[in-house]
Write an enzyme that holds these catalytic residues in place. Structure first.
Site, short mmCIF file in Angstrom:
data_model
loop_
_atom_site.label_atom_id
_atom_site.label_comp_id
_atom_site.label_asym_id
_atom_site.label_seq_id
_atom_site.Cartn_x
_atom_site.Cartn_y
_atom_site.Cartn_z
N ALA A 65 0.86 -1.18 0.00
CA ALA A 65 0.00 0.00 0.00
C ALA A 65 0.90 1.23 0.00
CB ALA A 65 -0.89 -0.01 1.23
N GLY A 108 0.78 -5.00 0.97
CA GLY A 108 -0.46 -5.10 0.20
C GLY A 108 -0.25 -5.74 -1.16
N GLU A 111 -0.33 -9.31 -0.45
CA GLU A 111 -1.72 -9.66 -0.10
C GLU A 111 -2.61 -9.69 -1.35
OE1 GLU A 111 -1.76 -6.53 2.89
OE2 GLU A 111 -2.34 -8.04 4.37
N GLU A 131 5.24 -5.09 7.12
CA GLU A 131 4.52 -4.07 7.88
C GLU A 131 5.10 -3.85 9.28
OE1 GLU A 131 3.17 -6.21 5.81
OE2 GLU A 131 1.45 -5.33 4.78
N1 DAK Z 1 4.65 3.26 -0.62
C1 DAK Z 1 5.05 4.44 -1.15
N2 DAK Z 1 6.19 4.58 -1.86
C2 DAK Z 1 6.96 3.49 -2.04
C3 DAK Z 1 6.62 2.22 -1.50
C4 DAK Z 1 5.37 2.12 -0.77
N3 DAK Z 1 4.94 0.96 -0.27
N4 DAK Z 1 7.59 1.35 -1.83
C5 DAK Z 1 8.50 2.03 -2.54
N5 DAK Z 1 8.13 3.32 -2.68
C6 DAK Z 1 8.84 4.39 -3.38
C7 DAK Z 1 10.07 4.85 -2.58
O1 DAK Z 1 9.70 5.79 -1.59
C8 DAK Z 1 10.90 5.46 -3.70
O2 DAK Z 1 10.36 6.72 -4.00
P1 DAK Z 1 11.34 8.01 -4.18
O3 DAK Z 1 12.15 8.09 -2.95
O4 DAK Z 1 12.14 7.67 -5.41
O5 DAK Z 1 10.37 9.15 -4.37
C9 DAK Z 1 10.61 4.55 -4.90
O6 DAK Z 1 9.38 3.89 -4.60
C10 DAK Z 1 11.67 3.49 -5.11
O7 DAK Z 1 11.83 2.81 -3.88
P2 DAK Z 1 13.26 2.61 -3.18
O8 DAK Z 1 14.18 3.72 -3.51
O9 DAK Z 1 12.99 2.32 -1.75
O10 DAK Z 1 13.77 1.28 -3.95
P3 DAK Z 1 14.77 0.19 -3.41
O11 DAK Z 1 15.05 -0.68 -4.61
O12 DAK Z 1 15.93 0.79 -2.68
O13 DAK Z 1 13.95 -0.66 -2.32
C11 DAK Z 1 12.01 -1.84 -1.49
C12 DAK Z 1 12.86 -1.45 -2.73
C13 DAK Z 1 10.74 -2.55 -2.03
C14 DAK Z 1 12.79 -2.81 -0.61
C15 DAK Z 1 11.64 -0.56 -0.68
O14 DAK Z 1 11.08 0.41 -1.57
C16 DAK Z 1 10.64 -0.81 0.41
O15 DAK Z 1 10.98 -1.32 1.47
N6 DAK Z 1 9.37 -0.39 0.19
C17 DAK Z 1 8.32 -0.44 1.19
C18 DAK Z 1 7.81 -1.86 1.36
C19 DAK Z 1 6.77 -1.93 2.44
O16 DAK Z 1 7.02 -1.67 3.63
N7 DAK Z 1 5.55 -2.30 2.07
C20 DAK Z 1 4.43 -2.48 3.02
C21 DAK Z 1 3.60 -1.23 3.03
S1 DAK Z 1 2.23 -1.34 4.21
C22 DAK Z 1 -5.44 -2.97 4.09
C23 DAK Z 1 -5.02 -3.00 2.78
C24 DAK Z 1 -3.67 -2.92 2.48
C25 DAK Z 1 -2.73 -2.75 3.47
C26 DAK Z 1 -3.17 -2.71 4.76
C27 DAK Z 1 -4.51 -2.80 5.07
N8 DAK Z 1 -6.83 -3.12 4.45
C28 DAK Z 1 -7.78 -3.65 3.50
C29 DAK Z 1 -7.27 -2.87 5.81
C30 DAK Z 1 -1.33 -2.71 3.11
C31 DAK Z 1 -0.33 -2.19 3.87
C32 DAK Z 1 1.03 -2.15 3.31
O17 DAK Z 1 1.31 -2.65 2.24
#
Ligand code: DAK
Length: 257
Positions: A65, A108, A111, A131
């Site tokens: 997400a 997400g 998921e 998360e």
């Molecule tokens: N959200 C926003 N931006 C994101 C992102 C995300 N999840 N993942 C990556 N980006 C953005 C980064 O901020 C970066 O943007 P700029 O800095 O260039 O502006 C760009 O994408 C490239 O990312 P990185 O520079 O970080 O790239 P790397 O290759 O170094 O790293 C990575 C890749 C995938 C390891 C890293 O980007 C990362 O850790 N990303 C976050 C992964 C994460 O924590 N995902 C979980 C998010 S929480 C629900 C429905 C859905 C959900 C919950 C509830 N309900 C129905 C109740 C879902 C929750 C989640 O998914």
């Protein structure tokens, strides 16, 4: 509906949706999720389509997400707006949906793949539910669906300690149907979808419904519980710190408050 975050096309009898926010690794913001569900529901109603494929790009299926979009939300806002409930609509699609996954399928994004009926993976696919690193838990079925697929021990490690599963591990645990080279995963998914789309349509839908009945018995209570816990965590300082730290590209400092 005009789409800005996805690409939609039909290939033979297969409806193909490509997630298209490559600059943020296909982070699933509200607009993208609304478009995705609109496209899938339109394919579901279209008699010329027998199956669907959702894909991203070689580097990312979806990195979760959109953290930037939800970082500042309060628990009350999360519960009241229930933006993320759009994720739940994928369960109402009657025709088979295959995820063609390469690169990151996190949070997400993982998921979403788990909500599909089958997953075709490239050998660079990486699955995870990170998360915990943001001070929250999976909220779109991750705690419920992953445990059913990989078992409790591995699900605990993936969710509590951010263990990522590579494509071969995902295959070993039965999370994905098969692993093929990056150059082939989309073709392989389209081929599988086309084969299923050519089969007796009513029987295919009936079989999907019956299998999901078995897989999803008792799932609903778990999904409701998970979603409320996820929303409630937006009332903690750790959630604010975790998501702020991601946006500011630094390590979070947890206080347990
Ligand atoms: N959200 C926003 N931006 C994101 C992102 C995300 N999840 N993942 C990556 N980006 C953005 C980064 O901020 C970066 O943007 P700029 O800095 O260039 O502006 C760009 O994408 C490239 O990312 P990185 O520079 O970080 O790239 P790397 O290759 O170094 O790293 C990575 C890749 C995938 C390891 C890293 O980007 C990362 O850790 N990303 C976050 C992964 C994460 O924590 N995902 C979980 C998010 S929480 C629900 C429905 C859905 C959900 C919950 C509830 N309900 C129905 C109740 C879902 C929750 C989640 O998914």
């Amino acid at each position: 509906m005009a789409y800005t975050s996805i690409l939609v096309e039909t290939r033979g009898q297969v409806g193909l949706v490509t997630l298209n926010r490559p600059q943020s690794l296909n982070a699933l913001n509200h607009a993208l999720m609304r478009e995705l569900m609109d496209a899938l529901e339109a394919f579901d109603k279209n008699d010329a389509v027998g199956a669907m494929v959702i894909t991203g790009n070689d580097k990312a299926f979806a990195a979760g997400a959109d953290i930037k979009e939800m970082a500042d939300e309060s628990a009350l806002e999360m519960t009241r707006n229930d933006h993320v409930a759009v994720f739940g609509r994928i369960r109402t699609i009657r025709k088979p949906v295959i995820a063609a996954v390469s690169g990151w399928a996190l949070g997400g994004g993982c998921e979403l793949a788990l909500s599909c009926d089958m997953i075709l993976a490239s050998d660079s696919a990486k699955f995870g539910l990170p998360e915990i690193t943001l001070g929250v838990i999976p909220g779109a079925g991750g705690t419920q669906r992953l445990v059913r697929v990989v078992g409790k021990a591995t699900a605990m490690e993936v969710i509590l300690n951010d263990r990522k599963l590579n494509a071969q591990e995902a295959l070993h645990f039965g999370l994905v149907n098969r692993v093929v080279p990056v150059s082939e995963y989309l073709n392989e998914a389209l081929k599988l979808a086309e084969e299923i789309a050519a089969r007796a349509p009513l029987a295919v839908r009936a079989a999907k419904r019956a299998i999901n009945h078995s897989y999803e018995s008792f799932l609903k209570d778990g999904l409701d519980e998970e979603k409320q816990i996820f929303y409630n965590l937006f009332g903690t300082e750790d959630q604010k710190e975790g998501m702020k730290a991601f946006v500011e590209k630094r390590k979070p400092k947890w206080t347990g408050k």
